[in-house]
Write a protein that holds these residues in place. Structure first.
Motif, short mmCIF file in Angstrom:
data_model
loop_
_atom_site.label_atom_id
_atom_site.label_comp_id
_atom_site.label_asym_id
_atom_site.label_seq_id
_atom_site.Cartn_x
_atom_site.Cartn_y
_atom_site.Cartn_z
N HIS A 46 -38.18 -27.85 -24.53
CA HIS A 46 -38.62 -26.83 -23.56
C HIS A 46 -38.95 -27.49 -22.22
O HIS A 46 -40.10 -27.49 -21.78
N PRO A 47 -37.95 -28.07 -21.56
CA PRO A 47 -38.22 -28.76 -20.30
C PRO A 47 -38.85 -27.87 -19.23
O PRO A 47 -39.64 -28.34 -18.41
N ASP A 48 -38.52 -26.58 -19.25
CA ASP A 48 -39.10 -25.66 -18.28
C ASP A 48 -40.60 -25.53 -18.48
O ASP A 48 -41.38 -25.45 -17.51
N VAL A 49 -41.05 -25.53 -19.73
CA VAL A 49 -42.48 -25.44 -20.03
C VAL A 49 -43.19 -26.71 -19.56
O VAL A 49 -44.27 -26.66 -18.96
N LEU A 50 -42.58 -27.87 -19.83
CA LEU A 50 -43.20 -29.12 -19.42
C LEU A 50 -43.33 -29.18 -17.91
O LEU A 50 -44.38 -29.60 -17.38
#
Length: 352
Positions: A46-50
């Motif tokens: 979940h790169p967007d969350v990070l």
């Protein structure tokens, strides 16, 4: 006005550096990390969350975007059967941090690589020491190749493991911040006092030495004072935001006498600590005290929220990107002072 990006050392010489840590608990709280194994797979899944979490802490006042690679070492990846994802995870976490750091509207944030306690270090086992060195070496090499500004080496409860981390960082010619996690016996597990360890690490060339995690402000601050007295260089302090006590100095065995259920874990750590938080104003008071005794690198660790970090930043004289959202009760219907508010409500506030 956008200003030229300064190095960590330049910022430390010019004032207090604010550092947001604690992504591990924050990611678990948001539902993107498993408590127990505590491996930051979010960098790949979940790169967007990070990126959002990086951004939240930066906007709350952090001068540093710390790449979320805590526990992203070979041993942890082996335990969960994903050792093949070790390098992609590390590189992704750093690249995402660099993207967010560039978003800062005034001065690009610093990007720190991250290495940490391995949990396999054994003072009596030379083989474990070589494994630890190898694990640090590969992670620091990837950090160097991804052009981080410095390495944050953290949460060491063995002095010798911290020294190995520093040596591997120095081999790549990167500035090092080395912070120690002091457990409840109040000494490093290989016999050094925390101030002895920090003095040695500083003399060996670490840019910043100090403490992070495990302890709240009340049980970390006395040791920060000792470190400040022994160390000539820069000192860092990043406590957890929980009400640790002299009887229970770390969050590993912190009791909650008011709990009405049967906990699934032996102690409140790690998923039942919620009632034991300091409020943001207590944390702000600690930050002022830490700054007053000469702690230069100030932040919060596991359990911290962006709102808490913002309070710490503001207490040390920093205006953050999101200071426009800091509390202002002027217009609250019960507690405000605006002359246009309804007196019928204002007079009711003690009964509400």
């Amino acid at each position: 006005m956008v200003v030229e990006k300064r190095s960590l050392e330049q910022r430390l010489k010019e004032g207090t550096v604010i550092v947001g840590e604690g992504y591990l608990f924050e990611m678990e709280r948001r539902g993107y990390l498993q408590a127990g194994s505590f491996v930051p797979e979010v960098a790949l899944e979940h790169p967007d969350v990070l990126k959002h979490v990086y951004r939240d802490y930066m906007n709350a006042g952090s001068d540093v975007v710390l790449a979320f690679t805590y526990n992203a070492h070979r041993e942890k990846m082996r335990i969960i059967g994903k050792e093949h994802l070790l390098e992609p995870l590390n590189r992704s976490a750093i690249r995402l941090a660099k993207e967010v750091a560039k978003e800062h509207p005034i001065e690009e944030a610093l990007v720190a690589g991250n290495i940490s306690n391995t949990n396999i270090f054994d003072t009596q086992d030379p083989g474990s020491k070589e494994k630890v060195r190898s694990m640090f070496a590969e992670m620091v090499k990837w950090c160097k190749e991804e052009s981080v500004d410095f390495i944050n080496a953290e949460t060491f409860y063995y002095h010798e493991e911290a020294v190995i981390a520093l040596e591997e960082i120095q081999k790549q010619d990167l500035p090092a911040v080395v912070t120690l996690g002091l457990m409840a016996e109040n000494t490093m597990r290989d016999g050094y006092t925390v101030e002895e360890s920090c003095k040695i690490l500083s003399e060996k060339g670490a840019l910043v030495v100090g403490m992070n995690c495990f302890r709240g402000p009340d049980t970390m601050q006395p040791y920060l004072k000792k470190i400040r007295e022994e160390v000539e260089g820069f000192v860092g302090g990043l406590p957890i935001p929980y009400r640790t006590t002299e009887e229970n100095p770390t969050f590993f065995n912190l009791p909650d006498g008011g709990c009405s259920c049967c906990l699934p874990t032996e102690t409140t750590f790690p998923t039942s600590l919620d009632p034991l938080y300091h409020n943001r104003y207590e944390l702000a008071d600690w930050a002022k005290e830490a700054q007053n005794i000469g702690v230069n690198y100030i932040g919060l660790c596991c359990g911290a929220s962006p709102a808490m970090l913002r309070a710490v930043a503001e207490a040390t004289g920093n205006k953050t990107i999101n200071s426009k959202y800091s509390p202002d009760m002027e217009k609250h219907f019960l507690f405000g002072k605006d002359k246009t508010l309804n007196n019928n409500n204002l007079n009711y506030r003690t009964k509400a």
